[in-house]
Motif scaffolding. Structure first.
Motif, PDB file in Angstrom:
ATOM      1  N   ALA A   1       4.360   5.702   9.014  1.00  0.00           N
ATOM      2  CA  ALA A   1       3.751   4.438   9.726  1.00  0.00           C
ATOM      3  C   ALA A   1       3.020   3.649   8.759  1.00  0.00           C
ATOM      4  N   LEU A   2       2.333   4.279   7.897  1.00  0.00           N
ATOM      5  CA  LEU A   2       1.302   3.701   6.544  1.00  0.00           C
ATOM      6  C   LEU A   2       2.205   2.975   5.915  1.00  0.00           C
ATOM      7  N   TRP A   3       3.355   3.673   5.314  1.00  0.00           N
ATOM      8  CA  TRP A   3       4.533   2.955   4.576  1.00  0.00           C
ATOM      9  C   TRP A   3       5.179   1.756   5.050  1.00  0.00           C
ATOM     10  N   ALA A   4       5.578   1.765   6.148  1.00  0.00           N
ATOM     11  CA  ALA A   4       6.152   0.619   6.823  1.00  0.00           C
ATOM     12  C   ALA A   4       5.198  -0.132   7.139  1.00  0.00           C
ATOM     13  N   GLY A   5       3.977  -0.184   7.563  1.00  0.00           N
ATOM     14  CA  GLY A   5       2.930  -1.107   7.465  1.00  0.00           C
ATOM     15  C   GLY A   5       2.572  -1.711   6.063  1.00  0.00           C
ATOM     16  N   ALA A   6       2.335  -1.071   5.166  1.00  0.00           N
ATOM     17  CA  ALA A   6       2.275  -1.563   3.875  1.00  0.00           C
ATOM     18  C   ALA A   6       3.268  -2.315   3.174  1.00  0.00           C
ATOM     19  N   ALA A   7       4.593  -1.792   3.453  1.00  0.00           N
ATOM     20  CA  ALA A   7       5.794  -2.741   3.174  1.00  0.00           C
ATOM     21  C   ALA A   7       5.881  -4.007   3.832  1.00  0.00           C
ATOM     22  N   THR A   8       5.560  -4.100   5.138  1.00  0.00           N
ATOM     23  CA  THR A   8       5.629  -5.184   5.806  1.00  0.00           C
ATOM     24  C   THR A   8       4.521  -6.308   5.465  1.00  0.00           C
TER      25      THR A   8
ATOM     26  N   LEU B   1       3.057  -6.169   2.414  1.00  0.00           N
ATOM     27  CA  LEU B   1       3.531  -6.817   1.096  1.00  0.00           C
ATOM     28  C   LEU B   1       4.758  -7.727   0.989  1.00  0.00           C
ATOM     29  N   LEU B   2       5.470  -7.700   1.742  1.00  0.00           N
ATOM     30  CA  LEU B   2       6.683  -8.513   1.821  1.00  0.00           C
ATOM     31  C   LEU B   2       6.610  -9.825   2.677  1.00  0.00           C
ATOM     32  N   ARG B   3       5.580  -9.935   3.380  1.00  0.00           N
ATOM     33  CA  ARG B   3       5.213 -11.370   4.044  1.00  0.00           C
ATOM     34  C   ARG B   3       4.436 -12.156   2.841  1.00  0.00           C
ATOM     35  N   PRO B   4       5.076 -13.331   2.908  1.00  0.00           N
ATOM     36  CA  PRO B   4       4.467 -14.106   1.864  1.00  0.00           C
ATOM     37  C   PRO B   4       2.966 -14.723   2.447  1.00  0.00           C
TER      38      PRO B   4
ATOM     39  N   ARG C   1       0.194 -17.733   3.059  1.00  0.00           N
ATOM     40  CA  ARG C   1       0.180 -19.010   3.756  1.00  0.00           C
ATOM     41  C   ARG C   1       0.168 -20.058   2.538  1.00  0.00           C
ATOM     42  N   SER C   2      -0.493 -19.646   1.633  1.00  0.00           N
ATOM     43  CA  SER C   2      -0.529 -20.486   0.688  1.00  0.00           C
ATOM     44  C   SER C   2       0.849 -21.011  -0.308  1.00  0.00           C
ATOM     45  N   VAL C   3       1.746 -19.974  -0.014  1.00  0.00           N
ATOM     46  CA  VAL C   3       3.059 -20.349  -0.750  1.00  0.00           C
ATOM     47  C   VAL C   3       4.153 -21.175   0.284  1.00  0.00           C
ATOM     48  N   LEU C   4       3.711 -21.135   1.595  1.00  0.00           N
ATOM     49  CA  LEU C   4       4.386 -21.705   2.391  1.00  0.00           C
ATOM     50  C   LEU C   4       4.310 -23.225   2.860  1.00  0.00           C
ATOM     51  N   ALA C   5       5.377 -24.031   2.535  1.00  0.00           N
ATOM     52  CA  ALA C   5       5.198 -25.260   2.955  1.00  0.00           C
ATOM     53  C   ALA C   5       6.174 -25.965   4.082  1.00  0.00           C
ATOM     54  N   TRP C   6       5.661 -27.074   4.719  1.00  0.00           N
ATOM     55  CA  TRP C   6       6.354 -27.450   5.815  1.00  0.00           C
ATOM     56  C   TRP C   6       7.048 -28.820   5.466  1.00  0.00           C
ATOM     57  N   GLN C   7       8.018 -29.126   5.792  1.00  0.00           N
ATOM     58  CA  GLN C   7       8.738 -30.090   5.354  1.00  0.00           C
ATOM     59  C   GLN C   7       9.156 -30.816   6.668  1.00  0.00           C
TER      60      GLN C   7
END
Length: 73
Positions: A40-47, A49-52, A54-60
Motif C-alpha cells: 500500500a505504501l509503494w502504491a501510494g508513493a508511486a501514485t 510521484l507519477l502525478r505532475p 500543478r506548476s507544470v499543468l497549463a490550460w488551453q
C-alpha cells in the motif's frame, strides 16, 4: 519498484497458502499485514510521484481543446 513488486508477490503467495489451506497447516502470520502495508505504501508513493505538479499543468482555452496539457521544458 522491486520492493513493491516483491511485497505484492509475497502477499499473494502467503494469502493463497493461508486462505486456501483446509487443514490449517499454514497459519496467519505477521508477514501478511507487513506485506500488505509495504504494498500500500509503494502504491501510494508511486501514485504521488507519477502525478505532475500543478506548476507544470497549463490550460488551453479555445474551441478545440479544453483539457489540461502538460508543458515540458
Amino acid at each position: 519498484m522491486l520492493v513493491g513488486m516483491a511485497a505484492g508477490g509475497w502477499l499473494i503467495v502467503r494469502s493463497t497458502l493461508v486462505w486456501g489451506d483446509n487443514n490449517g497447516d499454514d497459519a496467519f502470520g505477521i508477514d501478511i499485514p507487513i506485506a500488505a502495508t509495504v504494498l500500500a505504501l509503494w502504491a501510494g508513493a508511486a501514485t504521488l510521484l507519477l502525478r505532475p505538479p500543478r506548476s507544470v499543468l497549463a490550460w488551453q482555452s479555445g474551441p478545440f481543446r479544453t483539457e489540461p496539457l502538460l508543458v515540458r521544458c
